[in-house]
Structure formats: C-alpha cells, structure tokens
Design an enzyme around this catalytic site. Structure first.
Site, PDB file in Angstrom:
ATOM      1  N   ARG A 238       0.782  -1.158   0.018  1.00  3.72           N
ATOM      2  CA  ARG A 238       0.069  -0.095   0.222  1.00  3.72           C
ATOM      3  C   ARG A 238       0.980   1.270  -0.131  1.00  3.72           C
ATOM      4  O   ARG A 238       1.913   1.270   0.534  1.00  3.72           O
ATOM      5  CB  ARG A 238      -0.953  -0.063   1.193  1.00  3.72           C
ATOM      6  CG  ARG A 238      -2.144  -0.846   1.161  1.00  3.72           C
ATOM      7  CD  ARG A 238      -2.920  -0.472   0.140  1.00  3.72           C
ATOM      8  NE  ARG A 238      -4.384  -1.336   0.069  1.00  3.72           N
ATOM      9  CZ  ARG A 238      -4.472  -2.455  -0.775  1.00  3.72           C
ATOM     10  NH1 ARG A 238      -3.533  -2.809  -1.658  1.00  3.72           N
ATOM     11  NH2 ARG A 238      -5.647  -3.139  -0.834  1.00  3.72           N
ATOM     12  N   GLU A 267      -3.394   7.863  -4.909  1.00  2.00           N
ATOM     13  CA  GLU A 267      -3.333   7.073  -6.197  1.00  2.00           C
ATOM     14  C   GLU A 267      -4.650   7.777  -6.963  1.00  2.00           C
ATOM     15  O   GLU A 267      -5.794   7.934  -6.267  1.00  2.00           O
ATOM     16  CB  GLU A 267      -3.593   5.565  -5.778  1.00  2.00           C
ATOM     17  CG  GLU A 267      -2.434   5.123  -5.184  1.00  2.00           C
ATOM     18  CD  GLU A 267      -2.618   3.329  -5.229  1.00  2.00           C
ATOM     19  OE1 GLU A 267      -3.718   2.836  -5.772  1.00  2.00           O
ATOM     20  OE2 GLU A 267      -1.674   2.790  -4.665  1.00  2.00           O
ATOM     21  N   HIS A 286      -0.624   0.273  -9.695  1.00  2.00           N
ATOM     22  CA  HIS A 286      -1.451  -0.692  -8.886  1.00  2.00           C
ATOM     23  C   HIS A 286      -1.855  -1.729  -9.688  1.00  2.00           C
ATOM     24  O   HIS A 286      -3.181  -1.961  -9.590  1.00  2.00           O
ATOM     25  CB  HIS A 286      -2.593   0.086  -7.923  1.00  2.00           C
ATOM     26  CG  HIS A 286      -2.552  -0.414  -6.916  1.00  2.00           C
ATOM     27  ND1 HIS A 286      -3.358   0.163  -5.506  1.00  2.00           N
ATOM     28  CD2 HIS A 286      -2.711  -1.810  -6.252  1.00  2.00           C
ATOM     29  CE1 HIS A 286      -3.486  -0.699  -4.543  1.00  2.00           C
ATOM     30  NE2 HIS A 286      -3.151  -2.048  -5.153  1.00  2.00           N
TER      31      HIS A 286
HETATM   32  C1  GLV Z   1      -4.924  -5.112  -4.188  1.00  2.16           C
HETATM   33  O1  GLV Z   1      -4.216  -4.143  -3.907  1.00  2.16           O
HETATM   34  C2  GLV Z   1      -5.474  -5.855  -3.220  1.00  2.16           C
HETATM   35  O2  GLV Z   1      -5.544  -5.449  -1.787  1.00  2.16           O
HETATM   36  O3  GLV Z   1      -6.265  -6.899  -3.522  1.00  2.16           O
END
Ligand code: GLV
Length: 336
Positions: A238, A267, A286
């Site tokens: 994260r 983000e 991401h």
């Molecule tokens: C992606 O970042 C998730 O938490 O699945």
C-alpha cells in the site's frame, strides 16, 4: 422478483448469473469509481455492496446504509473499509485472499528484477536513440543471485515472494509482527530479524504488510538512512506505508540505489510529482494482482461473499468474523 438490491461499483471481468437470480444488480458503468456523494445516496437502497479498494467505505456510509447486509470487497486489502463501524453494525465484510497471492508475488519479482537490471531505463535509452555500441559499463546493476532479500511482512504474499527467491539462492531475512512457525521458516530458509537489522543488511527490501496505523510511513527518512546505499526498495503493498517525500529525497541523493513501486499515496500519483522525474524509480499503476486469471478469481470470490452475505450465511472469506461471534453472543443473551 429478485429479493435483494445490490450495487457493484465497477464492471467486473465475469458474468453475474448466480447473483442475478437473487438480486437486482446495478453496475456502476464508468471507468472512474462512483463519487462518494453518489455512493452515499445509493447506499440507502441496497442490501449488498460489492466495492473496490478505491471506494471509501467509511463510518458515514456504513451508517447511512441501514438496509445493508454485507460489504464484499474485491481485493485482499481492506484499509479503505471502516471495520470498527462494520462490527458495530454487525455487518460482515468480505475480501479476496489467496487467489491473487501468486500474481502479486510474481509482480513483486518483476519489479525487483526490472529495478535491479534497469529494464525501464534501458528501454528509454534505446527508444531515445542513445544506443551507439556495446559498452562494458553500460546500465550496470547489482547481482540478484546470491543477494540478501529483506521481506517486510511474511504473510501469504511475503511467503510466495520468499519461495521464488530460493531459485536465486538468496539469503532471506524477514521482519514481521510475530515470528512465523519454525516449519515455515525452515521451508523458506528465512531468518526472523528486527526491522532495523533487515534495513541494514538487505540488498533488496520488499514490502508485503497491510496498511495499518503501525505501518503508516513505516519507511521514512530514518529508515532510508539505515539502508545500504546500493539497496533497492520494492512496494506492492500500500502506498502510505512509504513516505513518498522521504523516498524522493533518498533516491535523489542516492541514499538508496533505486525503488520500484506499484502503489503510491495518493493514487493516482499527481502527474507533476517530482518522483516522476527520477531515473532510478519505476512506478506502475497498482497492477500487482492484474493477471487475467487472478482478477477473474477475485471477482468470483467477491460475488460468492456477496451472495452468502445476502442469504444470511457466513461469508467464505470474511475479514471480521467477530460479527458472527457478536450475533451468537447476542442470541445467548436473549435466551438467558
Ligand atoms: C490489491 O491491492 C488488493 O489488496 O487486492
């Protein structure tokens, strides 16, 4: 007539046949998430919400959704959901563990290798017309084989990353809230160390811990100062776990050699961010879990959680099983 009303906050890569049989399903049609205000309005009339990590599921939203029976998040992480309020409302929250573990570990390795061997820089070099000849010292990077890998968070994904490191004959250090079972340590050949020692001794540091109050800005100026000047940082967990201003300074001053991050804070990262000017940083949007197979499995799992919640059954993958404890305790009390 379908019994339930459901909102799905984005188009998903699978058909909803089973869900359609029991619920009237609204799918948010845009590429961008529904604005918070829209969600706040829609939540009033739904029994189940299938959301993504880009949706802010906070106290106000959960308290406004008085008919909600279940929140099903299509992600393994759920730091965007206010679990305390969900608990207070006895509302089960589902997530999608395991099915994205390998895809995410593969991508952490993709970033590690790309950063070490300067793949993105090399591509820019060629496209920019700078390739003149073979040069002995062109775009050098460190060895991966035999290096020390520091894994911050040896959960499902951290362990999958460690399994892949074995093929590279790496020394594996890990820092975790708790020491893992000896069998896990032995099978991975991973040594439990303090966070400080991990920072000081690792050639590559890869982050696989959830975002919590304790891990917010876990990496900041002081941590970068402890790392080797040749170290490379990978973050597929994260964004807010790394203080991006401190990362910029560390990369700019070559306090650490390079970084590759799939997650940022905020983000998306603003296009004017100074980080985007650095050659020794790779940034991706991401996408660590974005294999076709993983995303389909995540969607199926999220729907299975949603259906179970609507039907008043235990969610197959629930992040707050205490809600079931709470309801059985309630039953016990009412019976006594
Ligand atoms: C992606 O970042 C998730 O938490 O699945």
């Amino acid at each position: 007539m379908p019994k339930f009303n459901v909102l799905v906050t984005r188009r998903l890569p699978i058909a909803f046949d089973q869900l359609n049989q029991i619920a009237s399903v609204e799918i948010w049609p845009e590429r961008q998430p529904p604005p918070y205000k829209v969600l706040l309005e829609k939540i009033k009339a739904i029994d189940g919400l299938l959301c993504l990590l880009t949706d802010q599921i906070d106290r106000q939203l959960l308290e406004t959704g008085t008919s909600l029976k279940v929140i099903s998040q299509m992600a393994v992480g759920y730091d965007n959901v206010d679990i305390q309020t969900a608990n207070a409302r006895h509302l089960p929250v589902g997530h999608t563990p395991d099915v994205l573990t390998n895809a995410t570990a593969d991508f952490a390795w993709t970033l590690l290798m790309a950063a070490a061997r300067r793949v993105v820089e090399a591509d820019r070099f060629v496209r920019g017309g700078q390739w003149q000849t073979w040069e002995p010292d062109l775009l050098l990077g460190p060895d991966i084989t035999g290096a020390t890998l520091g894994i911050v968070g040896l959960g499902r994904i951290g362990q999958a990353v460690a399994r892949r490191a074995k093929g590279f004959e790496m020394r594996i250090l890990y820092a975790n809230k708790h020491q893992c079972d000896p069998e896990v340590e032995q099978s991975l050949n991973a040594e439990f160390v303090t966070f400080d020692r991990l920072l000081q001794e690792s050639d590559f540091v890869t982050i696989h811990t959830p975002l919590t109050e304790d891990t917010y800005h876990l990496f900041s100026e002081q941590q970068f100062e402890q790392m080797k000047r040749s170290a490379i940082l990978i973050n597929t967990a994260r964004g807010p776990i790394v203080d991006l201003d401190a990362l910029y300074q560390a990369l700019k001053s070559h306090q650490i050699a390079a970084a590759a991050i799939d997650v940022t804070d905020p983000e998306p990262i603003p296009t004017q961010s100074l980080l985007l000017t650095l050659d020794n940083l790779i940034i991706t949007p991401h996408i660590a879990s974005a294999s076709r197979q993983a995303r389909e499995k995540m969607a199926r799992m999220a729907i299975a959680n949603l259906i179970a919640g609507l039907q008043g059954k235990r969610l197959p993958h629930c992040v707050n099983p205490e809600v079931y404890l709470i309801s059985s305790e309630r039953e016990d009390c009412s019976m006594s």
